[in-house]
Design a protein around this motif. Structure first.
Motif, PDB file in Angstrom:
ATOM      1  N   GLY A   1       0.841  -1.191   0.000  1.00 37.83           N
ATOM      2  CA  GLY A   1       0.000   0.000   0.000  1.00 37.83           C
ATOM      3  C   GLY A   1       0.877   1.241   0.000  1.00 37.83           C
ATOM      4  N   GLY A   2       0.521   2.234   0.772  1.00 31.01           N
ATOM      5  CA  GLY A   2       1.306   3.461   0.819  1.00 31.01           C
ATOM      6  C   GLY A   2       0.908   4.316   1.993  1.00 31.01           C
ATOM      7  N   ALA A   3       1.797   5.188   2.391  1.00 36.48           N
ATOM      8  CA  ALA A   3       1.535   6.108   3.490  1.00 36.48           C
ATOM      9  C   ALA A   3       2.365   7.351   3.257  1.00 36.48           C
ATOM     10  N   GLY A   4       2.016   8.428   3.941  1.00 35.78           N
ATOM     11  CA  GLY A   4       2.762   9.658   3.740  1.00 35.78           C
ATOM     12  C   GLY A   4       2.478  10.687   4.798  1.00 35.78           C
ATOM     13  N   LEU A   5       3.385  11.627   4.887  1.00 35.24           N
ATOM     14  CA  LEU A   5       3.259  12.762   5.799  1.00 35.24           C
ATOM     15  C   LEU A   5       3.428  14.031   4.978  1.00 35.24           C
ATOM     16  N   GLU A   6       2.580  15.020   5.236  1.00 33.22           N
ATOM     17  CA  GLU A   6       2.653  16.290   4.520  1.00 33.22           C
ATOM     18  C   GLU A   6       2.519  17.446   5.502  1.00 33.22           C
ATOM     19  N   ALA A   7       3.178  18.537   5.162  1.00 25.09           N
ATOM     20  CA  ALA A   7       3.064  19.742   5.984  1.00 25.09           C
ATOM     21  C   ALA A   7       3.248  20.960   5.092  1.00 25.09           C
ATOM     22  N   THR A   8       2.441  21.980   5.304  1.00 26.73           N
ATOM     23  CA  THR A   8       2.566  23.259   4.596  1.00 26.73           C
ATOM     24  C   THR A   8       2.897  24.328   5.621  1.00 26.73           C
ATOM     25  N   LEU A   9       4.059  24.955   5.435  1.00 19.32           N
ATOM     26  CA  LEU A   9       4.558  25.915   6.409  1.00 19.32           C
ATOM     27  C   LEU A   9       4.484  27.328   5.840  1.00 19.32           C
ATOM     28  N   PRO A  10       3.815  28.262   6.510  1.00 18.78           N
ATOM     29  CA  PRO A  10       3.790  29.651   6.045  1.00 18.78           C
ATOM     30  C   PRO A  10       5.111  30.343   6.377  1.00 18.78           C
ATOM     31  N   ILE A  11       5.689  31.012   5.381  1.00 17.14           N
ATOM     32  CA  ILE A  11       6.941  31.734   5.614  1.00 17.14           C
ATOM     33  C   ILE A  11       6.830  33.216   5.252  1.00 17.14           C
ATOM     34  N   GLY A  12       5.965  33.564   4.301  1.00 12.41           N
ATOM     35  CA  GLY A  12       5.757  34.965   3.946  1.00 12.41           C
ATOM     36  C   GLY A  12       7.001  35.668   3.447  1.00 12.41           C
TER      37      GLY A  12
END
Length: 204
Positions: free
Chosen positions: A5-16
Motif C-alpha cells: 500500500g502506501g503512506a505519507g506525511l505532509e506539511a505546509t509551512l507559512p513563511i511569507g
C-alpha cells in the motif's frame, strides 16, 4: 523490510518571504512511502507581480526518490534520484485598461487530471468564460483520454435575429469519451438549472 500500500506525511509551512516582485507565501514538505521506496518533496507556492499581471505558481520544487533495487543503485544498495518537480498549478490575473480577468490551470498527478478555468472581460464589451477538464488515465487504468470543454461569450451588444428573437450569448460544450444523462439535460432545459453549466456566473 516490505511495504504494502502506501503512506505519507505532509506539511505546509507559512513563511511569507518577499524578494522584489517575487512572493513565497508557503513551503510544502512531503514524505511518502510505497512499494517502490521513499519519495520526499520540497516545493513552494510562488507569486509574481509584473505591472498589471499577477501570476501564482503552485508547488514547484524538487523531489527525491529513494529505492532499493535488487542489483544495487548509485549509492551501494540504495538508488537516489533527485529531479525537478513541475508545478501542480499555474494562475494568472490581469487587470489592465482593456482586459480584466484571469485563469488557473491545475494538474493532479495521482489522477493524471488537468483542469482549468478562464474568465476575461474585454473592453467592457465582451465576457469570455471557459472551463476545461482533461483526464489522461481512464477508469481501470486503460489507455485513452477524456476531454470536456465549456466556453461562453456574453455581455456583447444584443444581435437582432428577427421574428422577435435576440442573441445575447453564445455557448458551447465539447465532450470526448464522456457520457451524459439525457434525462437530466432535458429537465435542466425546463427548470433552467442547465444555465449554471452552459452560462456559469462564477466559473470557479
Amino acid at each position: 523490510l516490505a511495504l504494502r500500500g502506501g503512506a505519507g506525511l505532509e506539511a505546509t509551512l507559512p513563511i511569507g518571504l518577499s524578494i522584489g516582485g517575487v512572493i513565497v507565501p508557503t513551503i510544502h514538505l512531503g514524505l511518502y512511502a510505497n512499494r517502490a521506496g521513499l519519495l520526499a518533496e520540497v516545493s513552494a507556492n510562488v507569486g509574481l507581480s509584473l505591472g498589471p499581471v499577477q501570476a501564482a505558481i503552485e508547488r514547484i520544487g524538487i523531489t527525491t526518490a529513494v529505492s532499493f533495487p535488487e542489483r544495487g543503485g548509485n549509492l551501494g544498495p540504495v538508488d537516489l534520484d533527485i529531479s525537478f518537480k513541475p508545478p501542480t498549478g499555474l494562475g494568472v490575473v490581469i487587470d489592465a485598461s482593456v482586459v480584466v480577468g484571469g485563469g488557473f490551470l491545475r494538474f493532479d498527478p495521482e489522477k493524471q487530471e488537468y483542469s482549468g478555468v478562464l474568465q476575461l472581460e474585454i473592453a467592457e464589451k465582451l465576457a469570455v468564460k471557459a472551463i476545461g477538464l482533461l483526464i489522461t488515465r481512464m477508469p481501470g487504468g486503460t489507455k485513452g483520454y477524456s476531454l470536456m470543454v465549456i466556453i461562453t461569450a456574453e455581455d456583447f451588444a444584443p444581435i437582432q435575429l428577427g421574428y422577435g428573437f435576440t442573441l445575447t450569448g453564445i455557448g458551447g460544450l465539447l465532450a470526448i469519451n464522456r457520457t451524459f444523462d439525457e434525462g437530466a439535460l432535458r429537465a435542466g432545459l425546463k427548470n433552467h438549472t442547465l444555465d449554471s453549466v452552459m452560462f456559469p456566473q462564477d466559473p470557479i
